[in-house]
Design a protein around this motif. Sequence first.
Motif, short mmCIF file in Angstrom:
data_model
loop_
_atom_site.label_atom_id
_atom_site.label_comp_id
_atom_site.label_asym_id
_atom_site.label_seq_id
_atom_site.Cartn_x
_atom_site.Cartn_y
_atom_site.Cartn_z
N HIS A 78 1.29 -1.13 -0.26
CA HIS A 78 0.41 0.23 -0.16
C HIS A 78 1.24 0.77 0.46
O HIS A 78 1.69 0.79 0.72
N PRO A 79 0.39 2.57 -0.40
CA PRO A 79 1.94 3.52 -0.90
C PRO A 79 1.12 3.93 0.78
O PRO A 79 0.54 4.47 1.05
N PRO A 80 2.48 4.54 1.18
CA PRO A 80 1.82 5.23 2.35
C PRO A 80 1.41 6.86 2.37
O PRO A 80 1.06 7.36 0.64
N MET A 81 0.60 7.23 3.66
CA MET A 81 0.02 8.18 3.46
C MET A 81 -0.20 8.56 4.51
O MET A 81 -0.05 7.53 5.88
N ARG A 82 -0.69 9.81 4.61
CA ARG A 82 -0.49 10.47 6.19
C ARG A 82 -1.21 11.09 6.52
O ARG A 82 -2.01 11.07 7.37
N SER A 83 -2.34 11.76 5.85
CA SER A 83 -3.40 12.59 6.13
C SER A 83 -4.33 11.78 5.82
O SER A 83 -4.61 11.55 4.33
N LEU A 84 -5.50 12.24 6.64
CA LEU A 84 -6.86 11.58 6.37
C LEU A 84 -8.46 12.87 6.41
O LEU A 84 -7.91 13.31 7.42
N LEU A 85 -9.32 12.87 5.63
CA LEU A 85 -10.55 13.24 6.07
C LEU A 85 -11.72 11.97 5.35
O LEU A 85 -11.83 11.87 4.48
N GLY A 86 -12.13 11.89 6.76
CA GLY A 86 -13.85 11.55 6.52
C GLY A 86 -14.86 12.03 6.48
O GLY A 86 -15.27 12.51 7.46
N VAL A 87 -16.05 11.52 6.13
CA VAL A 87 -17.45 12.10 6.22
C VAL A 87 -18.19 10.63 5.80
O VAL A 87 -18.05 10.65 4.80
N ALA A 88 -19.53 11.32 6.07
CA ALA A 88 -20.06 9.59 6.02
C ALA A 88 -21.34 10.81 4.94
O ALA A 88 -21.60 11.71 4.85
N ILE A 89 -21.90 9.39 4.25
CA ILE A 89 -22.99 9.96 3.53
C ILE A 89 -24.20 9.36 3.68
O ILE A 89 -24.29 8.03 4.46
N SER A 90 -25.25 10.04 3.87
CA SER A 90 -26.51 9.29 4.43
C SER A 90 -27.65 9.54 3.40
O SER A 90 -27.77 10.21 2.58
N VAL A 91 -27.95 8.67 3.10
CA VAL A 91 -29.11 8.03 2.15
C VAL A 91 -30.74 7.97 3.25
O VAL A 91 -30.74 6.87 3.57
N ARG A 92 -31.85 8.86 2.64
CA ARG A 92 -32.97 8.45 3.15
C ARG A 92 -32.59 7.87 4.83
O ARG A 92 -32.93 7.42 5.56
N ASP A 93 -31.85 8.85 5.44
CA ASP A 93 -31.96 9.35 6.83
C ASP A 93 -30.98 8.27 7.18
O ASP A 93 -31.06 7.41 8.99
#
Length: 453
Positions: free
Chosen positions: A152-167
């Motif tokens: 796996h390539p090295p990765m340092r920072s992360l931003l994660g956001v959830a996606i909701s469909v019909r609650d």
Amino acid sequence: MTRESPDEAGGGSAEVPYMSLLNLPLSSDLDRIGEQMHALAQAQLRLQGLLEAVLSITGELELPAVLRRIVRTAMDLSGARYGALGVLDEEGEFLAEFIPLGLGSQELANLSGVELPRGRGLLGHLIHHPDEPLRVAEMAAHPEYVGFPSGHPPMRSLLGVAISVRDRVYGNIYLCDREDGLPFDSHDEGVILALAGTAGVAIENARLYQQERTSAEQFQRLLLPRLLDVRPFEARTIYRPAASPGHLGGDWYDAVKLPDGSCTAIIGDVVGHDLNAAAVMSQIRGMLRALSFGEATAPAHALAELDRIAHMTDERFFTTACVARIEPDGRGSWTLRWSNAGHPPPLLVLPDATTRYLDAEPGLPLGVDLTAPRPDHTRTLPGGSTLVFYTDGLVERRDEPLDQGLAALAATAARHAEGSLDELREALVADQPGDGHDDMAVLIVRTPDSLQA
């Protein structure tokens, strides 16, 4: 209090207030104003980018394309080098699907054979805390970090956001490593949160579109006849609905083996793309099948009778159709008789891969003029000949002449002339020259190699 200017000292005289000089902004103030103007310009660019992203994502209707478009848009808006969308399983516990973008060919090769992530570690944190966006400057320093698999390539920072469909949480957007090397900031988080709201709407639209299209296709297939046993002839069919959601059409096909050893093949298209067209198609198909069962019924006579019956019963329709009858000629070959009511000409494919469109004089479409003559045409066929009957959705493109679609169809059929009908059918589906804006129905019939087959 004032100060004399040099001119004033010499007898001339303007006075300059000291306070006007003190009120001039200092360089630090100018720097701050410049930074604010730059931030405002960046915010406007982000907003413009977000609006364009909304239009781009909501304009897509195929779910796989929607998901990839969401990831690519999130990467563009945040300047991320890597992005992915994880789709949750039915229980919402693990990732059932993972769509990564940004990996180069060598990086993909290094990950060959590696299982896609299921949603543990930091990915799992976001799954179990969907209401809290996850922004991490140093992933390796986070207490829930579990590392990456080999290759796996090295990765340092992360931003994660959830996606909701019909609650309900549908999945998560994951972004790694900004191209400028800086960690993701609050502006990135805000933009991706806004994008996630749009993504939920786009995903729901795509799912509804798929459900509508599937329901329409199932209903259409229920109206199409079950293909009867026509041995020793071979027959294969194709039906594809138009790309428009909820689309119903009037395309149909039929093939009937008659007691005298001949076979009748029918293709037709009722004008219209709604429930009425589908209902009319079902009526016409049933009448034409009944008319074709007569052993002495010529194709032109069947079409003329159908037109007359529809007129007598006040059934109003505008339909193109082609009826063909393949009969043993008593000399080891076959005689093809056909009549065309304004329909695209059948394609004949001989065993040596020679192709020819049977574009003899066509009659008028059904429902136009009862008094117009309906000509029959005749041709001898050697054993092993293939006939391709089709509706215009197979060959029409809005941006190309019809001749190009017909030429492409003939070329595909010629390449598979010596193969099985299953191979030919698969090739026609894969290579279809039409653009999908209209229904497509295809009937392929092959004569036996000999009358004793």
